[in-house]
Design an enzyme around this catalytic site. Structure first.
Site, short mmCIF file in Angstrom:
data_model
loop_
_atom_site.label_atom_id
_atom_site.label_comp_id
_atom_site.label_asym_id
_atom_site.label_seq_id
_atom_site.Cartn_x
_atom_site.Cartn_y
_atom_site.Cartn_z
N GLU A 37 23.40 59.92 31.01
CA GLU A 37 24.69 60.63 31.16
C GLU A 37 25.64 59.88 32.09
O GLU A 37 26.34 60.49 32.89
CB GLU A 37 24.46 62.06 31.69
CG GLU A 37 23.82 63.01 30.72
CD GLU A 37 24.73 63.45 29.59
OE1 GLU A 37 25.95 63.18 29.65
OE2 GLU A 37 24.22 64.05 28.63
C1 LIG Z 1 15.12 58.50 28.57
C2 LIG Z 1 16.52 58.30 28.09
C3 LIG Z 1 17.13 59.26 27.32
C4 LIG Z 1 18.41 59.05 26.80
N1 LIG Z 1 18.96 59.95 25.92
C5 LIG Z 1 20.12 59.62 25.28
C6 LIG Z 1 20.62 60.44 24.22
O1 LIG Z 1 20.04 61.48 23.88
N2 LIG Z 1 21.75 60.04 23.58
C7 LIG Z 1 22.41 58.91 23.90
O2 LIG Z 1 23.41 58.61 23.28
N3 LIG Z 1 21.97 58.12 24.91
C8 LIG Z 1 20.84 58.44 25.60
N4 LIG Z 1 20.36 57.63 26.61
C9 LIG Z 1 21.10 56.41 26.92
C10 LIG Z 1 21.69 56.41 28.30
O3 LIG Z 1 22.82 57.20 28.35
C11 LIG Z 1 21.95 54.92 28.66
O4 LIG Z 1 20.69 54.35 28.95
C12 LIG Z 1 22.90 54.76 29.81
O5 LIG Z 1 24.19 55.16 29.45
C13 LIG Z 1 22.94 53.31 30.31
O6 LIG Z 1 23.12 52.40 29.26
P1 LIG Z 1 22.14 51.14 29.12
O7 LIG Z 1 20.75 51.65 29.17
O8 LIG Z 1 22.56 50.36 27.95
O9 LIG Z 1 22.36 50.32 30.46
P2 LIG Z 1 23.56 49.29 30.73
O10 LIG Z 1 24.85 49.89 30.29
O11 LIG Z 1 23.19 47.97 30.19
O12 LIG Z 1 23.55 49.24 32.32
C14 LIG Z 1 22.59 48.48 33.08
C15 LIG Z 1 23.04 48.47 34.54
O13 LIG Z 1 24.31 47.83 34.65
C16 LIG Z 1 25.25 48.69 35.28
N5 LIG Z 1 26.57 48.54 34.64
C17 LIG Z 1 26.84 48.59 33.32
N6 LIG Z 1 28.17 48.46 33.12
C18 LIG Z 1 28.74 48.34 34.33
C19 LIG Z 1 30.08 48.21 34.79
N7 LIG Z 1 31.12 48.19 33.94
N8 LIG Z 1 30.31 48.12 36.12
C20 LIG Z 1 29.28 48.18 36.99
N9 LIG Z 1 28.00 48.31 36.62
C21 LIG Z 1 27.71 48.40 35.31
C22 LIG Z 1 24.70 50.09 35.10
O14 LIG Z 1 25.17 50.96 36.13
C23 LIG Z 1 23.20 49.85 35.14
O15 LIG Z 1 22.76 49.87 36.47
C24 LIG Z 1 19.10 57.86 27.16
C25 LIG Z 1 18.50 56.92 27.99
C26 LIG Z 1 17.22 57.12 28.44
C27 LIG Z 1 16.58 56.05 29.30
#
Ligand SMILES: Cc1cc2nc3c(=O)[nH]c(=O)nc-3n(C[C@H](O)[C@H](O)[C@H](O)COP(=O)(O)OP(=O)(O)OC[C@H]3O[C@@H](n4cnc5c(N)ncnc54)[C@H](O)[C@@H]3O)c2cc1C
Length: 593
Positions: A444
């Site tokens: 989220e």
């Molecule tokens: C168990 C689980 C359940 C989930 N359920 C759902 C679901 O039901 N539906 C759904 O759509 N998604 C779901 N998600 C996805 C979740 O919302 C994403 O994992 C989350 O938004 C982060 O995206 P990412 O994993 O690609 O990490 P990334 O976006 O790659 O981020 C990796 C790191 O980089 C940092 N970062 C990224 N961009 C920036 C920026 N612009 N500036 C500074 N720092 C940055 C982040 O803060 C983080 O620390 C789920 C995830 C998990 C792990």
């Protein structure tokens, strides 16, 4: 959870009974609220607790056709739906009970504390249903929302993709318009919670996708309903849609919630003889992300509330353990043959318990306060009051999501520490609570993304109106603390100084004319602002307990003292660092790592 604390927060502090005089809630009374809290505690204890550890130990599996979940999940969800509390805050016309959101948030905390993974299925469904009520048309609400509120259909949120997590602007799933007014979707969604199972007759996926020639970025994303099973004209289940499970994700915690990779439109099924997942547009084209974000306040408060509930249950379990186990002797006891004392008799263990109490009761107070603002937003008699509630909620939401996610996880860490070596084993619950809670700073919107939202958007929106309103509200509490005198006035003076410094530092950050430097330490800002806000929540709790005798209120006062003496001072060096517009992180070159 502690029913005593929930009663204190709901009735002695937030005056939820007063809501029953509003048009929206006239059907309700303290009795109906109490009955809902009672039944939540009962169903959570009887049906959610028993399979919590089993669902963690036996994560969901897929046999090529069906997803298998631990025994007990289906039966627990049936018991939950039978309470009528799922969708309780929704409008009566879509099957809800028009309960205040603040009361349902308190009810929900029992389920989240008991078994957060099983509780995720109804709460995801509710999130999807609320989104459709807000942005779908009447036909969509009739077709999809009613079966969701009744528990026949479950819902999911399909935002993330393998290459698009924090940056949803990079979503690539395609939606192709068809001659019949429907759409066909093609693409892959990642991390989808509750994406495949047999717990319900149908699964309603809410999917972000791009229309042909959509503008690039966030302004070109639309929202679609894509059901697992298509419906016949009479609403009965018909053909299987072309959306299938591509794989399961294997998680650190929250294991009972099946987490999926979903493929849309790969031809595994061919509705009407053709590949492509049939979808229905929700709202205007290209406005999908805006619709999604509209619903984020409640979803993010829900994440904060879940974090608080997991922190709370870990605290209560470590407190019980510290009262039962004996170890060592008091400082200064000379006789090695004297009886050992209980863990709780050691000051350092009391420090760990008090820190947990300050975090979890502060966090629960914060999320219930925000939930109460949601009620103000929909039920206050004057339009001006509704607008002000919305504005305050906007600025508080990143904090309500992130502060509990950070500090109630820290509470879970301390709960393990209180248990010593036993806390590191799977024989006790606290290690699972920690693993489950570790998700909350990630989903989220990550901690870092919430920080950018707070400092980059919320505190500058409308010329800083949200932050000014927050300062004004804190000022009212400070004035009440000053008027109360004694220790309340001391806390009020400390809060006034910290809140004023936060305001000054915000002005320095945005006066610098260098957004890159300003936002480089946004996370430090989020954490300092979060501590100031929770100090405010603690002064509010102190004032609600003012003059009341007894151990419960003494405990509230001691936790407030702890927060002001051990926690609030942490913000001073953080705010000094921010005011210096320090560039250490910004200037760190890739090659220097
Ligand atoms: C168990 C689980 C359940 C989930 N359920 C759902 C679901 O039901 N539906 C759904 O759509 N998604 C779901 N998600 C996805 C979740 O919302 C994403 O994992 C989350 O938004 C982060 O995206 P990412 O994993 O690609 O990490 P990334 O976006 O790659 O981020 C990796 C790191 O980089 C940092 N970062 C990224 N961009 C920036 C920026 N612009 N500036 C500074 N720092 C940055 C982040 O803060 C983080 O620390 C789920 C995830 C998990 C792990």
């Amino acid at each position: 959870m502690s029913r005593r604390d929930l009663d204190f927060l709901l009735y002695e502090w937030l005056d939820c009974e007063a809501l029953t005089s509003r048009d929206r809630y006239t059907e309700h009374s303290r009795e109906t609220f109490d009955a809902a809290l009672d039944v939540s505690a009962q169903v959570a204890t009887d049906h959610f607790v028993p399979h919590n550890k089993a669902a963690d130990a036996n994560e969901p599996t897929f046999d090529g056709e069906h997803v298998h979940l631990t025994e007990g999940v289906r039966e627990a969800l049936t018991a939950f739906w039978d309470t009528g509390l799922v969708g309780a805050s929704m409008d009566a016309e879509v099957g809800g009970l028009q309960f205040p959101f603040v009361v349902t948030a308190a009810c929900t905390s029992w389920f989240q504390a008991a078994n957060v993974a099983t509780a995720a299925y109804p709460f995801l469904t509710l999130g999807a249903a609320n989104l459709l009520v807000a942005h779908g048309d009447a036909e969509q609400v009739k077709t999809w929302v009613r079966p969701m509120v009744a528990g026949r259909f479950f819902g999911t949120m399909c935002l993330s993709e393998p290459q698009a997590g924090s940056s949803l602007a990079d979503v690539t799933t395609r939606a192709e318009p068809q001659q019949d007014g429907m759409y066909r979707l093609f693409g892959t969604k990642m991390w989808i919670s509750g994406g495949e199972h047999d717990l319900s007759e149908n699964i309603v996926h809410l999917v972000l996708a791009r229309l042909p020639a959509a503008p690039p970025g966030a302004r070109g994303i639309s929202l679609f309903i894509v059901p697992k099973v298509l419906l016949g004209s009479d609403g009965s289940l018909a053909e299987r849609n072309d959306v299938v499970l591509a794989g399961l994700n294997h998680k650190m915690g929250y294991r009972g919630t099946v987490n999926t990779v979903l493929s849309f439109g790969e031809g595994a099924h061919t509705p009407d003889g053709r590949p492509g997942a049939v979808g229905y547009l929700v709202g205007e084209p290209h406005r999908g992300l805006a619709a999604m974000f509209h619903m984020m306040n409640e979803a993010r408060i829900g994440v904060g509330a879940g974090a608080a509930a997991l922190g709370y249950t870990g605290y209560l379990k470590s407190l019980r353990y510290a009262r039962e186990r004996t170890q060592g002797r008091p400082v200064g006891a000379k006789d090695p043959s004297s009886a050992p004392v209980r863990l709780v008799d050691h000051a350092d263990v009391r420090r760990m318990l008090l820190a947990q109490k300050a975090y979890v009761e502060g966090a629960l107070g914060l999320v219930l306060y925000c939930a109460r603002l949601v009620d103000e937003q929909v039920s206050a008699e004057q339009e001006g009051d509704r607008l002000l509630a919305g504005r305050l909620l906007d600025v508080l939401t990143p904090i309500a999501k992130s502060w509990p996610s950070q500090w109630c996880l820290a509470a879970n860490d301390l709960a393990i520490q209180v248990h010593g070596g036993y806390g590191y084993t799977r024989d006790y619950d606290v290690e699972q609570h920690y693993r489950d809670n570790r998700l909350n700073p990630i989903h989220e919107g990550t901690h870092g993304i919430q920080a950018l939202d707070l400092l980059g958007r919320k505190v500058v929106a409308d010329g800083g109106a949200g932050l000014s309103l927050l300062a004004e509200e804190i000022g009212h509490t400070v004035a009440r603390g000053m008027a109360a005198g004694g220790e309340a006035a001391e806390l009020a003076a400390a809060l006034r100084a910290s809140a004023a410094r936060l305001g000054e530092v915000t002005a320095v950050l945005w006066g610098a004319g260098d957004p890159e430097a300003t936002l480089a330490n946004a996370t430090v800002y989020l954490e300092a602002a979060g501590h100031v806000v929770v100090a405010w929540v603690w002064l509010e709790q102190w004032l609600a307990a003012e003059g009341k005798p007894g151990e419960f209120y003494d405990g509230k006062r001691q936790a407030a003292r702890y927060f002001y003496r051990y926690e609030l001072p942490r913000t001073q060096p953080q705010l000094d660092l921010l005011a210096s517009l320090d560039r250490t992180t910004l200037d760190m070159a890739d090659g220097w790592f």
